[in-house]
Design a protein around this motif. Structure first.
Motif, short mmCIF file in Angstrom:
data_model
loop_
_atom_site.label_atom_id
_atom_site.label_comp_id
_atom_site.label_asym_id
_atom_site.label_seq_id
_atom_site.Cartn_x
_atom_site.Cartn_y
_atom_site.Cartn_z
N ARG A 101 0.85 -1.19 0.00
CA ARG A 101 0.00 0.00 0.00
C ARG A 101 0.89 1.25 0.00
O ARG A 101 0.60 2.25 0.64
N GLY A 102 1.97 1.16 -0.75
CA GLY A 102 3.00 2.20 -0.76
C GLY A 102 2.53 3.57 -1.21
O GLY A 102 3.12 4.58 -0.81
N MET A 103 1.50 3.65 -2.04
CA MET A 103 1.01 4.95 -2.49
C MET A 103 0.40 5.74 -1.33
O MET A 103 0.25 6.96 -1.44
N SER A 104 0.08 5.08 -0.23
CA SER A 104 -0.50 5.75 0.93
C SER A 104 0.55 6.19 1.95
O SER A 104 0.20 6.79 2.96
N LEU A 105 1.83 5.86 1.70
CA LEU A 105 2.88 6.19 2.65
C LEU A 105 3.41 7.61 2.38
O LEU A 105 3.36 8.11 1.27
N LYS A 106 3.91 8.23 3.45
CA LYS A 106 4.48 9.57 3.36
C LYS A 106 5.93 9.53 3.80
O LYS A 106 6.18 9.13 4.93
N PRO A 107 6.90 9.93 2.99
CA PRO A 107 6.75 10.13 1.55
C PRO A 107 6.55 8.80 0.85
O PRO A 107 6.88 7.75 1.38
N VAL A 108 6.04 8.87 -0.35
CA VAL A 108 5.81 7.66 -1.15
C VAL A 108 7.17 7.06 -1.52
O VAL A 108 8.06 7.78 -1.98
N TRP A 137 8.18 4.02 7.19
CA TRP A 137 7.35 3.36 6.18
C TRP A 137 6.72 2.09 6.73
O TRP A 137 5.54 1.81 6.50
N VAL A 138 7.51 1.29 7.45
CA VAL A 138 7.00 0.03 8.01
C VAL A 138 5.86 0.30 8.98
O VAL A 138 4.82 -0.36 8.93
N LYS A 139 6.05 1.25 9.88
CA LYS A 139 4.99 1.57 10.86
C LYS A 139 3.73 2.05 10.16
O LYS A 139 2.62 1.62 10.49
N GLN A 140 3.90 2.95 9.18
CA GLN A 140 2.74 3.42 8.43
C GLN A 140 2.03 2.29 7.72
O GLN A 140 0.81 2.16 7.78
N ALA A 141 2.82 1.46 7.03
CA ALA A 141 2.25 0.36 6.23
C ALA A 141 1.52 -0.64 7.11
O ALA A 141 0.47 -1.17 6.72
N GLN A 143 -0.22 -0.13 9.62
CA GLN A 143 -1.49 0.42 10.12
C GLN A 143 -2.54 0.53 9.02
O GLN A 143 -3.68 0.91 9.29
N LEU A 144 -2.17 0.18 7.80
CA LEU A 144 -3.09 0.20 6.67
C LEU A 144 -3.64 -1.20 6.45
O LEU A 144 -3.00 -2.18 6.82
N PRO A 145 -4.80 -1.30 5.79
CA PRO A 145 -5.27 -2.64 5.43
C PRO A 145 -4.23 -3.29 4.54
O PRO A 145 -3.77 -2.68 3.57
N GLY A 146 -3.84 -4.50 4.86
CA GLY A 146 -2.83 -5.21 4.08
C GLY A 146 -3.38 -5.88 2.86
O GLY A 146 -4.59 -5.87 2.61
N LYS A 147 -2.50 -6.47 2.10
CA LYS A 147 -2.87 -7.18 0.89
C LYS A 147 -3.14 -8.64 1.24
O LYS A 147 -2.38 -9.27 1.95
N ARG A 148 -4.21 -9.16 0.75
CA ARG A 148 -4.57 -10.58 0.98
C ARG A 148 -3.97 -11.41 -0.14
O ARG A 148 -4.20 -11.15 -1.30
N MET A 149 -3.15 -12.39 0.23
CA MET A 149 -2.53 -13.26 -0.77
C MET A 149 -2.50 -14.67 -0.25
O MET A 149 -2.28 -14.94 0.86
#
Length: 149
Positions: A101-108, A137-141, A143-149
């Motif tokens: 969900r990298g597009m949601s991270l600051k900075p991208v 980035w890891v902390k931000q990522a 806290q976002l909904p992750g990818k289901r795989m």
């Protein structure tokens, strides 16, 4: 006279030496847990092994309850019930860190992807890892909904 062939060891057996795929990416049996991720890291070639260990440590410090798996010959890190937020993959000249969900991270993160949400961060042999940025980035990522795989 033909050479005697050495016996093949079953993939995934404790005695098996990981095979390096093209680009030097370790081939590790798919599964869940820290042990498989540590097997992957131990099989990373050359300078990538130490970087892999450091990335794993930083991820665990940032997200103490992180879940781990190896899928598609790559370590994945996630939050239980939320999906995967980051993955690591070895290439010939660099390690690719994928933030799903990298597009949601600051900075991208700087590396573009064909996927609309995924962004990459590449680490080369002589790069100095900005650990503070990576941990952010890891902390931000996480806290976002992750990818289901």
């Amino acid at each position: 006279m033909a050479k005697a062939k050495s016996p093949k060891i079953a993939a995934g057996s404790p005695d098996a030496e990981p095979v390096l795929l093209s680009g030097g990416n370790p081939q590790i049996a798919k599964g869940y847990g820290d042990a498989l991720v540590q097997t992957y890291i131990a099989a990373m070639p050359g300078w990538k092994r130490e970087v892999g260990r450091r990335l794993d440590q930083l991820i665990m410090q940032a997200v103490p309850d992180v879940q781990k798996a190896v899928k598609w010959n790559s370590p994945f890190y996630g939050v239980e019930g939320e999906g995967w937020f980051v993955g690591i993959h070895c290439f010939t000249r660099y390690i690719k860190v994928a933030f799903f969900r990298g597009m949601s991270l600051k900075p991208v993160p700087p590396g573009e992807s064909k996927g609309k949400d995924t962004r990459y961060f590449h680490i080369h042999e002589d790069d100095q890892l900005d650990e503070a940025q990576f941990v952010s980035w890891v902390k931000q990522a996480s806290q976002l909904p992750g990818k289901r795989m």
